[in-house]
Design an enzyme around this catalytic site. Structure first.
Site, PDB file in Angstrom:
ATOM      1  N   ASP A 148       0.836  -1.204   0.000  1.00 24.28           N
ATOM      2  CA  ASP A 148       0.000   0.000   0.000  1.00 24.28           C
ATOM      3  C   ASP A 148       0.877   1.263   0.000  1.00 24.28           C
ATOM      4  OD1 ASP A 148      -2.701   1.431   0.604  1.00 24.28           O
ATOM      5  OD2 ASP A 148      -1.350   2.129   2.177  1.00 24.28           O
TER       6      ASP A 148
ATOM      7  N   LYS B 111       1.370   4.236  -3.005  1.00 26.27           N
ATOM      8  CA  LYS B 111       1.316   5.687  -2.762  1.00 26.27           C
ATOM      9  C   LYS B 111       2.625   6.346  -3.202  1.00 26.27           C
ATOM     10  CE  LYS B 111      -1.801   5.017   1.151  1.00 26.27           C
ATOM     11  NZ  LYS B 111      -1.824   4.700   2.583  1.00 26.27           N
TER      12      LYS B 111
END
Ligand SMILES: NC(=O)c1ccc[n+]([C@@H]2O[C@H](COP(=O)([O-])OP(=O)(O)OC[C@H]3O[C@@H](n4cnc5c(N)ncnc54)[C@H](OP(=O)(O)O)[C@@H]3O)[C@@H](O)[C@H]2O)c1
Length: 435
Positions: A204, A208
């Site tokens: 994750d 980003k």
């Protein structure tokens, strides 16, 4: 009387974030109307579960389970994609852009995978693809990079951008919990998903980091090429030894440009000096430090996830569209090769390192380790030998001077083969945030 301006919204997905967007658009409708000079009205909602729609008070008349009723509806100006994942969401965004609709998304996984094509498509149809909520939840980082810092060459970005990992590490640090206990606590509080792997394996945060890199440096890191290491392997002794040495262990995204235009992009557990502001970011909070050549250091801090913080970011994109009118401003596609930057190969990255060995408790071990390191031109800056025994082994913690990843890997492979070394060596990078 001028006719009332409206932004007509098609909301796809009414889970955590979608529910937050629905509720907060209603809660602050008047305020948004006054600030944007337009009404932000949800005219259609894509949802699979009628019970959830009822719970949120969404009128049945605007509900549909068919994505085409959203993308093909001429009454929808902007589609807000909050269904997540990389298949249906991809289809939905492509169809929406092709149908002449603007798109707002929070989907970093999708952008990291297909961002290049999706922004090219948005550019082709001259529609906006906005993504404030995709990185650092409620923190307006995308607008800061895109607008507030537009005058700057970005020199570096350091971010704590996964609240789940930061929460787990904070518990291990502050309450002395082991990894499994801290993870269980994060799950019980709803900070970690049932399948926690996307967070704790670092993916994750890597998604980003890929989005930020595209924005700051104009290229998309190819899928699978962003060096990524999560926190699942972090053990408490390393947190304790790091503290003794004056550091906190954080899952840190590092994005740094070299003068040769190569850009170091990585997500790894990293030792951060206790005196640095990022070391004090605890719990589920996110923080990102951006250094620009004109502005110097800037810092962004806040909640990186959750229904309301993320809704705040989604609604900021909607407000931008509402303020700008249907045509808005033209933006170049994000990360479509508008500058010369490229990914720096991981082997070339230079960093300081923390190295923990489990060694036999006998004289001469440190000298053997030092000899191997020296043969690879790696210097030692400090050594601690904590008073702890596991069977016949003792820990040996060595801080290394700046060294190239290639050399460190080779040295560690050699060290691991020594008969006095009894377990796989543990290494973490050390970040000093030097100017
Ligand atoms: N949660 C956060 O704090 C946060 C923060 C930043 C960004 N994001 C991003 O925001 C997006 C949404 O996250 P979330 O946490 O809100 O997820 P979520 O709670 O799982 O909500 C997703 C919703 O979309 C629905 N859905 C999935 N596929 C669909 C389809 N094909 N058609 C119609 N509905 C569909 C799901 O319905 P079912 O219930 O029927 O499965 C669910 O209600 C993700 O991309 C995520 O990465 C989330």
């Amino acid at each position: 009387m001028p006719t009332e301006r409206k932004l007509r919204i098609g909301l796809a997905g009414i889970g955590t974030v979608g529910g937050g967007v629905w509720a907060n658009l209603a809660r602050n409708a008047d305020l948004l109307q006054r600030r944007c000079g337009a009404t932000l009205e949800v005219v259609r909602v894509l949802a699979r579960r009628a019970d959830r729609a009822r719970e949120l008070g969404i009128p049945e008349a605007i509900l549909t389970a068919d994505p085409e009723r959203l993308t093909a509806d001429p009454a929808v100006d902007v589609v807000v994609e909050l269904i997540g994942g990389t298949t249906d969401a991809d289809r939905l965004i492509r169809a929406s852009l092709a149908a002449g609709k603007h798109v707002v998304t929070a989907n970093k996984a999708l952008l990291a995978k297909h961002g290049r094509e999706l922004f090219a498509l948005a550019s082709q149809y001259r529609r906006q693809l906005l993504f404030e909520a995709s990185v650092a939840g409620g923190i307006p980082l995308i607008k800061a990079l895109r607008e507030g810092l537009v005058a700057n060459r970005i020199e570096s970005i350091y971010g704590i951008i996964n609240g789940t990992c930061n929460y787990i590490l904070s518990l291990m640090n502050d309450r002395g919990l082991g990894y499994a206990e801290a993870l269980a606590d994060a799950k019980a509080k709803g900070y970690a998903e049932a399948d926690e792997s996307l967070d704790v394996e670092g993916h994750d945060a890597a998604h980003k980091a890929a989005v930020i890199t595209a924005l700051a440096y104009g290229f998309w890191v190819p899928e699978g090429e962003l060096p990524t290491e999560g926190i699942a392997g972090v053990r408490r002794p390393d947190i304790i030894y790091a503290r003794q040495l004056g550091y906190e262990l954080k899952l840190l995204a590092v994005i740094k440009a070299d003068p040769d235009d190569s850009v170091e992009v990585r997500v790894q557990p990293t030792l951060v000096p206790k005196s640095h502001v990022l070391a004090s970011v605890g719990g589920v909070f996110n923080a990102v430090m951006v250094r620009g050549d004109v502005v110097g250091d800037t810092l962004y801090y806040g909640r990186g996830a959750g229904a309301h913080p993320t809704a705040s970011a989604v609604i900021s994109d909607l407000a931008e569209l509402a303020c700008l009118g249907s045509e808005g401003i033209y933006r170049l596609p994000v990360g479509c090769g508008t500058c010369a930057h490229r990914l720096k190969p991981i082997e070339d990255i230079i960093s300081r390192y923390y190295l923990r060995l489990a060694v036999v408790d006998q004289p001469g071990v440190l000298a053997r380790v030092a000899t191997i390191l020296a043969a690879h031109r790696i210097g030692i800056s400090s050594v601690i030998q904590p008073e702890s025994h596991e069977g016949d082994t003792v820990p040996l913690v060595v801080m290394l001077h700046d060294a190239q990843e290639r050399a460190v890997r080779a040295a560690i492979a050699e060290i691991a083969q020594q008969d006095v070394v009894r377990a796989q060596p543990v290494t973490y990078r050390v970040e000093d945030f030097e100017t």
